[in-house]
Write a protein that holds these residues in place. Structure first.
Motif, mmCIF file in Angstrom:
data_model
loop_
_atom_site.group_PDB
_atom_site.id
_atom_site.type_symbol
_atom_site.label_atom_id
_atom_site.label_comp_id
_atom_site.label_asym_id
_atom_site.label_seq_id
_atom_site.Cartn_x
_atom_site.Cartn_y
_atom_site.Cartn_z
ATOM 1 N N GLN A 1 -2.769 19.189 -5.701
ATOM 2 C CA GLN A 1 -2.311 19.427 -4.331
ATOM 3 C C GLN A 1 -3.049 18.579 -3.303
ATOM 4 O O GLN A 1 -2.410 17.952 -2.442
ATOM 5 N N PRO A 2 -4.380 18.511 -3.348
ATOM 6 C CA PRO A 2 -5.062 17.616 -2.388
ATOM 7 C C PRO A 2 -4.682 16.149 -2.574
ATOM 8 O O PRO A 2 -4.564 15.407 -1.589
ATOM 9 N N LEU B 1 1.914 9.734 -4.856
ATOM 10 C CA LEU B 1 2.560 10.965 -4.391
ATOM 11 C C LEU B 1 3.567 11.466 -5.418
ATOM 12 O O LEU B 1 3.656 12.686 -5.669
ATOM 13 N N SER B 2 4.316 10.552 -6.022
ATOM 14 C CA SER B 2 5.289 10.959 -7.034
ATOM 15 C C SER B 2 4.599 11.598 -8.230
ATOM 16 O O SER B 2 5.027 12.659 -8.718
ATOM 17 N N ASP B 3 3.496 10.976 -8.697
ATOM 18 C CA ASP B 3 2.772 11.536 -9.841
ATOM 19 C C ASP B 3 2.172 12.894 -9.501
ATOM 20 O O ASP B 3 2.279 13.853 -10.283
ATOM 21 N N ALA B 4 1.532 12.981 -8.324
ATOM 22 C CA ALA B 4 0.903 14.244 -7.934
ATOM 23 C C ALA B 4 1.954 15.330 -7.697
ATOM 24 O O ALA B 4 1.764 16.486 -8.097
ATOM 25 N N ALA C 1 -0.151 11.541 3.246
ATOM 26 C CA ALA C 1 -0.735 11.044 4.494
ATOM 27 C C ALA C 1 -0.848 9.519 4.469
ATOM 28 O O ALA C 1 -0.552 8.851 5.473
ATOM 29 N N ASP C 2 -1.273 8.956 3.312
ATOM 30 C CA ASP C 2 -1.350 7.498 3.198
ATOM 31 C C ASP C 2 0.024 6.853 3.330
ATOM 32 O O ASP C 2 0.182 5.812 3.993
ATOM 33 N N GLN D 1 0.828 -1.204 0.000
ATOM 34 C CA GLN D 1 0.000 0.000 0.000
ATOM 35 C C GLN D 1 0.866 1.259 0.000
ATOM 36 O O GLN D 1 0.545 2.257 -0.651
ATOM 37 N N GLY D 2 1.967 1.199 0.742
ATOM 38 C CA GLY D 2 2.871 2.341 0.750
ATOM 39 C C GLY D 2 3.497 2.574 -0.606
ATOM 40 O O GLY D 2 3.729 3.727 -0.999
ATOM 41 N N GLN D 3 3.780 1.487 -1.335
ATOM 42 C CA GLN D 3 4.330 1.635 -2.674
ATOM 43 C C GLN D 3 3.325 2.309 -3.597
ATOM 44 O O GLN D 3 3.682 3.184 -4.404
ATOM 45 N N ASP D 4 2.045 1.926 -3.485
ATOM 46 C CA ASP D 4 1.006 2.592 -4.284
ATOM 47 C C ASP D 4 0.892 4.064 -3.901
ATOM 48 O O ASP D 4 0.763 4.942 -4.777
ATOM 49 N N ALA D 5 0.934 4.333 -2.587
ATOM 50 C CA ALA D 5 0.857 5.725 -2.140
ATOM 51 C C ALA D 5 2.072 6.518 -2.610
ATOM 52 O O ALA D 5 1.957 7.693 -2.989
#
Length: 437
Positions: free
Chosen positions: A166-167, A89-92, A174-175, A81-85
């Motif tokens: 940003q959100p 996060l990297s894309d955003a 946070a995830d 799950q952290g890898q997905d987050a």
């Protein structure tokens, strides 16, 4: 989760390939105990290597080891799950960075264009009707207005992307923090369990040995007898002078067989590093496929001695020993063509590998024919071993940069062993044809 940054040193790789089989062969030849018991030292080894999965308790037939598995799975799930987050996060974050840079660039460009509008309009009004100056002023005015129009549209688009990304970035961060915390605490729980079991292990081994039943002892004795019956490679050793070749092939085959055990430990380390500590190695895969390549070459003579190679023997299997020997003698020409081709080609590869220019390595200079072997011996000193600027020949192209020339020389060793074993087989066939046995 903590991260692992361990890279296997080159010297440790070679020492492991040499020392581990020697130790394993010595342990395999030690006297077998009459009564099967659980080993405390083996229990600690399993605790260190597989304690995260509770394997040390399963080794002692203790079902409390099942408690380790869900905690370990929680680490794997949290890391996934952290890898997905992290990807989100990297894309955003990339979208936010691009949008902020776009806004910075376009706002400055629009402001500059807006500031130039009054001057451009004044120049257009002051220019003579139909003159070149008027046309030039009008073009500049139109260009500035288009810049403002396109810039405002780009700014609006970038602001929308920024407001949307940003959100997402904040939620992904946070995830990521949440799942990293879950994995970290689960890891701490496993460490606490492993530390506790390290203290309890002597008592657990003693208790497990106390539970050993007569049935367990009988099963262990039967397994030991079966192992002794199947450990009959010595029957392939021929009498006479060819016996030393056969024993050499058996030794080399057994030696490299234990490399497969090394692969278990290395790939286990790679999996734990990648999926538990999020630290994939840059050496495990290369180290193992190079090792298995060398194992394949060295074990060729062993496979030939024990007749483990695949062959079509529909007619051959029904022949008498003498006819089999005659057939083998006639077809050995094809074997020797292959074996000598392998040997000489490997020699060429090995010499080319150490001939690669690499600093002031004397061996490389000799392999290229620039100096004689006597000059190598006369000028040799410890710097050839210790100077980090000296690399003997070809190295791999990845980050590990392990020298590849030793693998090429193992090809030579494998080819030589295969030729020797072919000579032994040919001599035995001639003995059967001439003497009948």
């Amino acid at each position: 989760m903590p991260e692992l940054g361990y890279t296997l040193p080159h010297w440790a790789y070679w020492v492991g390939l040499i020392v581990f089989p020697i130790v394993a062969m010595a342990l395999a030849r030690r006297p077998r105990p009459e009564r099967r018991t659980y080993s405390l030292s083996l229990g600690y080894m399993i605790l260190v290597t597989g304690g995260m999965l509770g394997l040390h308790r399963f080794y002692l037939r203790n079902l409390w080891g099942l408690l380790f598995i869900p905690v370990f799975l929680a680490i794997l799930f949290a890391n996934a799950q952290g890898q997905d987050a992290r990807s989100a996060l990297s894309d955003a974050s990339n979208t936010v960075r691009v949008a902020e840079r776009t806004l910075e660039r376009e706002r400055a460009r629009v402001s500059e264009a807006e500031a130039s509008l009054p001057e451009l309009r004044a120049e257009a009004e002051a220019a003579e009707e139909g003159s070149f100056a008027l046309r030039s002023a009008e073009r500049q005015l139109q260009r500035a207005e288009r810049t403002i129009e396109r810039g405002r549209a780009t700014i609006a688009e970038a602001e929308a992307e920024l407001a949307e990304a940003q959100p997402v970035a904040e939620a992904a961060r946070a995830d990521l923090d949440y799942w990293a915390g879950v994995a970290r605490w689960a890891f701490y729980i496993l460490l606490a369990g492993i530390a506790l079991d390290a203290l309890l292990l002597p008592a657990m081994v003693s208790k497990a040995n106390g539970r050993l039943s007569t049935e367990d002892e009988q099963e262990a004795q039967a397994a030991l007898e079966d192992a002794e019956e199947t450990a009959g490679d010595a029957r392939f050793v021929s009498p006479g002078w060819t016996g030393w070749i056969d024993r050499l092939s058996l030794f080399c085959g057994e030696f490299v067989a234990y490399w497969a055990v090394i692969a278990v430990f290395v790939y286990y380390f790679e999996v734990i590093s990648r999926y538990v500590f999020n630290s994939p190695t840059n050496w495990a895969h290369e180290a193992m496929y190079l090792m298995f390549g060398m194992q394949y070459l060295v074990a060729g003579a062993y496979a030939m001695l024990t007749e483990s190679h695949v062959r079509v023997d529909v007619f051959y299997a029904r022949m008498s020993p003498r006819r089999k020997a005659i057939t083998d003698i006639l077809t050995s020409v094809f074997f020797f063509i292959f074996a000598f081709t392998l040997l000489f080609t490997s020699w060429t590869f090995a010499m080319d590998a150490i001939a690669v220019p690499s600093g002031n390595a004397l061996v490389s200079d000799w392999a290229r024919g620039e100096i004689s072997l006597a000059e190598v011996a006369a000028n040799w000193d410890m710097s050839q071993w210790t100077d980090p600027n000296i690399r003997w020949g070809e190295i791999s192209f990845n980050e590990w940069e392990i020298p590849l020339w030793p693998m090429k020389w193992v090809m030579v060793v494998g080819g030589l062993l295969l030729v020797l074993q072919g000579v032994s087989k040919l001599a035995q066939d001639l003995r059967i044809v001439v003497r009948g046995y």
